[in-house]
Design an enzyme around this catalytic site. Structure first.
Site, PDB file in Angstrom:
ATOM      1  N   ASN A 230      29.570  12.226   0.481  1.00 30.21           N
ATOM      2  CA  ASN A 230      28.303  12.094   1.206  1.00 30.21           C
ATOM      3  C   ASN A 230      27.704  10.695   1.108  1.00 30.21           C
ATOM      4  OD1 ASN A 230      25.396  13.091   2.066  1.00 30.21           O
ATOM      5  ND2 ASN A 230      25.171  12.173   0.025  1.00 30.21           N
TER       6      ASN A 230
ATOM      7  N   TYR B  31      28.181   0.747  11.032  1.00 28.92           N
ATOM      8  CA  TYR B  31      27.975   2.145  10.616  1.00 28.92           C
ATOM      9  C   TYR B  31      28.791   3.101  11.493  1.00 28.92           C
ATOM     10  CZ  TYR B  31      25.291   6.367   9.356  1.00 28.92           C
ATOM     11  OH  TYR B  31      24.904   7.621   8.930  1.00 28.92           O
TER      12      TYR B  31
ATOM     13  N   LYS C 210      31.884   5.638  10.278  1.00 24.94           N
ATOM     14  CA  LYS C 210      31.831   7.099  10.407  1.00 24.94           C
ATOM     15  C   LYS C 210      32.954   7.615  11.315  1.00 24.94           C
ATOM     16  CE  LYS C 210      28.334   7.854   7.683  1.00 24.94           C
ATOM     17  NZ  LYS C 210      28.521   8.593   6.432  1.00 24.94           N
TER      18      LYS C 210
END
Ligand code: NAP
Length: 247
Positions: free
Chosen positions: A90, A155, A159
């Site tokens: 996470n 980012y 991801k």
């Protein structure tokens, strides 16, 4: 209780979505190792709350972007718990800038925590999961990895990389009792979202069909579903929890 007797590690378990996941796993009966890098008091608070539920909690400090540090953490956790059943990758950061203004350091920092961190933490536990013939890995991706975003090239790339990693590993490990899935939140009320100016937040809300941001607990419930027996037939999935932002 759906996770009685299971052991789990949540990276970035000290705050936000990771905190909610750590508490939700413990509520279902799991013992939980709470990883963090800087927020020791926050991680201690999570561990205390887990202790109050009658579960075991251990603090597992490590910078997930640092392979030797992550390896050392895994040895500590395996020594304490004896084995690990559930890994939730996470931990993540953002460092937003338009691509023209984005320097190499910002690119590397986001990729090293968000993408290399998932490699590192999975790598240091996977042999033990294979040996025990059981494992549940859940990676927290993002709607931004699915649709891209202005000012978030680093980012979004990190991801999307984690999503592709998830599917590849799911294929490699399906025959070994290990499922590998991703949960892709939309915009969730945490410190990460609090950093966004009100004007931008309001614009975002207009684009979300359910007209609100998600909660960390809503993401945590999906993780519990995937790592419990309810999710035994799910692998290689990326479950969207985004209020309808992407459909
Ligand atoms: P957050 O509130 O900012 O918390 C980030 C967590 O990651 C903290 O526990 C932090 O630990 C940990 N962390 C950061 N760098 C680390 C490192 N190098 N090593 C180990 N731990 C590290 O973030 P969040 O909003 O809960 O986000 C959690 C995950 O969900 C991230 O992967 C994020 O990309 C993803 N996500 C969030 C949203 C959202 O809207 N919030 C949407 C989609 C996806 P310390 O407390 O020790 O700093």
């Amino acid at each position: 209780m759906k996770l009685k007797g299971r052991t789990a590690l949540v990276t970035g378990g000290s705050r936000g979505i990771g905190r909610a996941i750590a508490l939700a796993l413990a509520e279902e009966g799991a013992d939980v190792a709470v990883n963090y890098v800087a927020s020791e008091p926050a991680a201690q608070d999570v561990a205390q709350n887990i202790g109050k539920m009658g579960r075991r909690a251990i603090l597992a400090r490590a910078d997930v972007s640092d392979y030797p540090d992550t390896f050392r953490m895994a040895q500590d956790v395996l020594r304490e718990f004896g084995h690990l059943d559930i890994l939730v990758n996470n931990a993540g950061i953002n460092s937003d800038k338009t691509f023209v203004k984005m320097d190499h350091a910002s690119w590397r920092k986001v990729l090293s925590i968000n993408l290399d961190g998932v490699f590192n933490c999975t790598k240091v536990f996977i042999d033990q999961m294979i040996a025990q013939g059981y494992g549940r890995v859940v990676n927290i991706t993002s709607v931004i990895g699915q649709i891209g975003n202005f000012g978030q090239a680093n980012y979004a790339a990190s991801k999307a990389g984690v999503a592709a990693f998830t599917k590849s590993l799911a294929k490699e490990l399906a025959g070994k009792g290990i499922t590998v899935n991703a949960v892709a939140p939309g915009f969730v009320e945490t410190e990460m979202l609090a950093a966004i100016p009100d004007k931008v937040r309001n614009k975002l809300l207009e684009q979300i069909p359910l007209k609100r941001f998600g909660t960390a607990e809503e993401v945590a419930r999906a993780v519990v579903y995937m790592v419990s027996a309810d999710g035994d037939y799910i692998t290689g999935a990326e479950v969207s929890i985004n209020g309808g932002l992407l459909m």
